[in-house]
Design a protein around this motif. Structure first.
Motif, mmCIF file in Angstrom:
data_model
loop_
_atom_site.group_PDB
_atom_site.id
_atom_site.type_symbol
_atom_site.label_atom_id
_atom_site.label_comp_id
_atom_site.label_asym_id
_atom_site.label_seq_id
_atom_site.Cartn_x
_atom_site.Cartn_y
_atom_site.Cartn_z
ATOM 1 N N ARG A 1 10.546 27.200 -1.503
ATOM 2 C CA ARG A 1 9.140 26.825 -1.636
ATOM 3 C C ARG A 1 8.978 25.683 -2.640
ATOM 4 N N ARG B 1 -3.344 18.609 -7.283
ATOM 5 C CA ARG B 1 -2.444 19.514 -6.574
ATOM 6 C C ARG B 1 -1.303 19.983 -7.478
ATOM 7 N N PRO C 1 2.839 26.979 -2.336
ATOM 8 C CA PRO C 1 2.556 27.005 -0.889
ATOM 9 C C PRO C 1 3.833 27.320 -0.108
ATOM 10 N N SER C 2 3.649 27.769 1.109
ATOM 11 C CA SER C 2 4.810 28.046 1.956
ATOM 12 C C SER C 2 5.499 26.739 2.327
ATOM 13 N N ALA D 1 6.155 25.710 5.286
ATOM 14 C CA ALA D 1 5.423 25.106 6.405
ATOM 15 C C ALA D 1 4.186 24.353 5.920
ATOM 16 N N GLU D 2 3.485 24.916 4.948
ATOM 17 C CA GLU D 2 2.297 24.245 4.413
ATOM 18 C C GLU D 2 2.671 22.931 3.723
ATOM 19 N N SER D 3 3.740 22.953 2.961
ATOM 20 C CA SER D 3 4.171 21.724 2.280
ATOM 21 C C SER D 3 4.618 20.672 3.273
ATOM 22 N N ALA E 1 3.555 20.329 6.295
ATOM 23 C CA ALA E 1 2.354 19.808 6.956
ATOM 24 C C ALA E 1 1.650 18.781 6.074
ATOM 25 N N LEU E 2 1.565 19.051 4.776
ATOM 26 C CA LEU E 2 0.959 18.091 3.853
ATOM 27 C C LEU E 2 1.739 16.783 3.829
#
Length: 244
Positions: free
Chosen positions: A59, A173, A183-184, A186-188, A190-191
């Motif tokens: 993460r 952030r 954040p997970s 996947a979230e990172s 995506a960002l």
């Protein structure tokens, strides 16, 4: 009376051997071989990373890479990003690993570097304006598997590229990671995919043209000089008299 051998030795005594340099070389060789052992002297036994360490490390690294500004418009990467990996851990110690991601930029022959790290042992107090720290120092790094601090740094010669990277740092952030779950992955990711490259300002090389030179006026109908106009009128009158 000396023998011929003793006489020859007395006339040509043997030179003493130069043992000191060899001793130094031997010592250096021993140190170079034993250096990894010295580094790990405090680590009596090693182990594989736990599932919790693997998750936290994953993460953290995904978040750090996503926090690196994308390459500005017209720029390029000097080489691949530098990221820390998770290897063998010391038995009896938790979270004793580095968490840092670094990216190398180049634009218009200028170079700059951005680094973002989590849970550093000592916070930076220099490079005002080019580095910021959030949270508190973490002597035990990530022992609690939580974010104690975040540090970002931009280095390089003073240039529009460096300034654009400083402006691109998402301070809100980064500060929001401290004492909060990361954040997970996947979230990172995506960002990172949604990040918009910055446009680097280029200094003007010349003065803009004056307004007077750029103003265009509407074309005006041509006006004949006065004598010429009178002559034309006279000719038209004569044509009228003769019916032409």
């Amino acid at each position: 009376m000396k023998t011929s051998t003793e006489l020859a030795l007395s006339l040509n005594p043997a030179k003493p051997r130069c043992t000191q340099p060899r001793r130094w070389l031997a010592a250096i060789a021993v140190l170079s071989v034993s250096w990894p052992v010295l580094v790990w002297a405090d680590c009596v036994d090693t182990r594989k990373a736990t599932a919790a360490e693997v998750e936290f490390h994953g993460r953290a690294m995904a978040a750090l890479v996503a926090a690196l500004p994308p390459v500005p418009v017209g720029g390029k990467l000097q080489n691949k990003d530098s990221v820390t990996t998770l290897g063998q851990q010391c038995r009896g110690v938790t979270g004793d690993f580095n968490l840092e991601a670094t990216r190398f930029y180049e634009l218009n022959f200028r170079k700059a570097i951005v680094s973002v790290a989590i849970n550093v042992r000592q916070l930076r107090t220099d490079a005002a304006g080019l580095s910021e720290s959030y949270g508190v120092a973490s002597p035990n790094r990530s022992a609690a598997l939580r974010v104690n601090n975040v540090v970002w740094t931009v280095s390089g010669s003073d240039s529009p590229l460096r300034q654009a990277l400083v402006d691109a740092m998402d301070r809100t952030r980064l500060q929001g990671w401290v004492d909060k779950p990361l954040p997970s992955v996947a979230e990172s990711e995506a960002l990172a995919s949604q990040a918009v490259p910055a446009a680097v300002a280029v200094p003007a090389t010349g003065a803009p043209a004056s307004n007077a030179s750029t103003v265009q006026t509407a074309p005006q109908p041509a006006v004949a000089p006065e004598p010429l106009r009178e002559a034309v009128d006279a000719v038209n009158k004569l044509r009228g008299l003769f019916g032409r």
